[in-house]
Design an enzyme around this catalytic site. Structure first.
Site, PDB file in Angstrom:
ATOM      1  N   ASP A 171      -2.332  -7.955   3.442  1.00 38.04           N
ATOM      2  CA  ASP A 171      -0.943  -8.376   3.635  1.00 38.04           C
ATOM      3  C   ASP A 171      -0.051  -8.127   2.429  1.00 38.04           C
ATOM      4  O   ASP A 171       1.019  -8.737   2.302  1.00 38.04           O
ATOM      5  CB  ASP A 171      -0.901  -9.864   3.999  1.00 38.04           C
ATOM      6  CG  ASP A 171      -1.163 -10.094   5.478  1.00 38.04           C
ATOM      7  OD1 ASP A 171      -0.693  -9.273   6.291  1.00 38.04           O
ATOM      8  OD2 ASP A 171      -1.830 -11.082   5.821  1.00 38.04           O
TER       9      ASP A 171
ATOM     10  N   ASP B 252      -0.865  -6.980  13.174  1.00 35.51           N
ATOM     11  CA  ASP B 252       0.055  -7.333  12.090  1.00 35.51           C
ATOM     12  C   ASP B 252       0.018  -6.305  10.958  1.00 35.51           C
ATOM     13  O   ASP B 252       0.997  -6.107  10.233  1.00 35.51           O
ATOM     14  CB  ASP B 252      -0.299  -8.692  11.484  1.00 35.51           C
ATOM     15  CG  ASP B 252      -0.715  -9.745  12.476  1.00 35.51           C
ATOM     16  OD1 ASP B 252      -1.381  -9.407  13.476  1.00 35.51           O
ATOM     17  OD2 ASP B 252      -0.422 -10.934  12.243  1.00 35.51           O
TER      18      ASP B 252
END
Length: 384
Positions: free
Chosen positions: A109, A167
């Site tokens: 991320d 994601d």
């Protein structure tokens, strides 16, 4: 007579533009006042605000949380929208709280954490130190790429061999950017390979997406497919669909490869008929209790931002602009936009983090506010 009609049309257009600019200025001022409540309550702390509830107050997080870059990003966008140096100072403080992340290799991320903070910081200030930070973070993210699976590993926990979540498409933008500014094509190659692998395995025939696809690290074959944060493994978790749409819009922007534009439009074609009247998505498009289920304003904010950019890429882009405008109008209404001083200073209400995990349900979330502000900035740029 024709000349008078022409002049009348021009006057009407100018008046409409002037009115729109006034409305945007008023909204920006309202949002700034609201976010100052959040800043006054949290910015002096070493940690960063992720969410808030009346019962428990703020959920504060350290820099290694996947949401750590969004507060700084929110403040950078507010600086850009308002041109008020107060927000530049606030954004800088929140950005510098993330020092050290450029060398962190234990998460996929880093795009969220670093590009939303340091990336916007460099874009708006030109400070070379910010640029080097992002390039180093791209190097750390690239270390998670596995050539056998053709993807960047997502989680380091759970029973999956090599999990990749939808994601992760959002973190590719930082790799594309780093490739351009550094001249290192390896970053771009990794991003393209990951996007291709995801396009091949994450999507069903109707272009709805699984949340998680796990790969065998020896053969590279798919091990299993799940929807960890949605209603069921075969359901379309709303924010996941938004991640996918946004990700392939970015891929088309950065490569010009028409298969990515087709993917983005096909994902949009699945999403749009499943939206409710106000266009703010249900938390999962396949929840059998619809319409009596939670909405997810974060999925809506993502859609608005993605639709604005997608509209610039196709001949009939106005339909996407219209959807984005309607979404922004809904999110800016009292139904979703918090009253001044309420909501802990966060902007949007009614977001859903992880409903099956009973986590962050019907609350504000910092990434919802980030993409809402990004959508407003994109709208402003299009009007210009």
């Amino acid at each position: 007579m024709r000349r008078l009609i022409f002049i009348g049309v021009i006057v009407a257009i100018v008046a409409a533009c002037s009115s729109g600019k006034k409305d945007q200025t008023q909204l920006t001022s309202k949002l700034a006042d609201q976010l100052k409540v959040l800043v006054d309550s949290t910015n002096a702390q070493a940690k960063l605000p992720r969410s808030w509830t009346p019962e428990k107050g703020y959920r504060m997080i350290g820099k290694y949380d996947w949401c750590s870059g969004f507060p700084a990003g929110m403040y950078w966008y507010m600086y850009e929208l308002s041109q008020d140096n107060y927000w530049k100072e606030v954004a800088t403080r929140s950005t510098l709280k993330l020092d050290g992340l450029q060398h962190y290799t234990k998460t996929h991320d880093l795009g969220f954490m670093v590009f939303c903070s340091y990336g916007n910081a460099y874009r708006l200030t030109g400070d070379e130190a910010y640029k080097e930070f992002v390039i180093e973070a791209a190097e750390s993210l690239a270390s998670r790429f596995n050539p056998v699976t053709g993807a960047i590993r997502s989680w380091d926990w759970g029973k999956w061999q090599f999990p990749v979540i939808i994601d992760n498409m959002m973190n590719l933008e930082m790799l594309f950017w780093a490739s351009k500014v550094s001249g290192d094509n390896r970053f771009r190659d990794i991003a393209v390979t990951h996007a291709n692998t995801t396009l091949e395995h994450h999507f069903r025939e109707d272009m709805s997406s699984y949340h998680v696809v796990s790969y065998d690290t020896i053969t590279g074959e798919v091990e299993r497919k799940q929807t960890h944060q949605g209603y069921s493994d075969e359901s379309a978790w709303a924010r996941g669909q938004s991640w996918g749409l946004y990700g392939y819009v970015v891929c088309y922007r950065e490569t010009g490869d028409p298969k990515y534009l087709k993917a983005a439009e096909d994902i949009a074609a699945f999403i749009i008929p499943n939206l409710p009247e106000d266009l703010v998505p249900y938390w999962d498009y396949n929840d059998p209790k619809i319409p009596n289920v939670k909405r997810d304003a974060s999925a809506g904010a993502l859609l608005a931002s993605a639709f604005y950019e997608l509209g610039t890429m196709v001949e009939d882009g106005q339909r996407y602009f219209d959807l984005a405008d309607q979404l922004v109008e809904s999110l800016s209404s009292p139904e979703y936009l918090a009253e001044g001083g309420a909501n802990g200073g966060f902007l949007l209400k009614h977001c859903v983090g992880h409903l099956p995990g009973n986590s962050e349900i019907d609350v504000p979330l910092n990434y919802a506010d980030y993409y809402y502000l990004e959508a407003l900035k994109r709208k402003q740029d299009l009007k210009k």
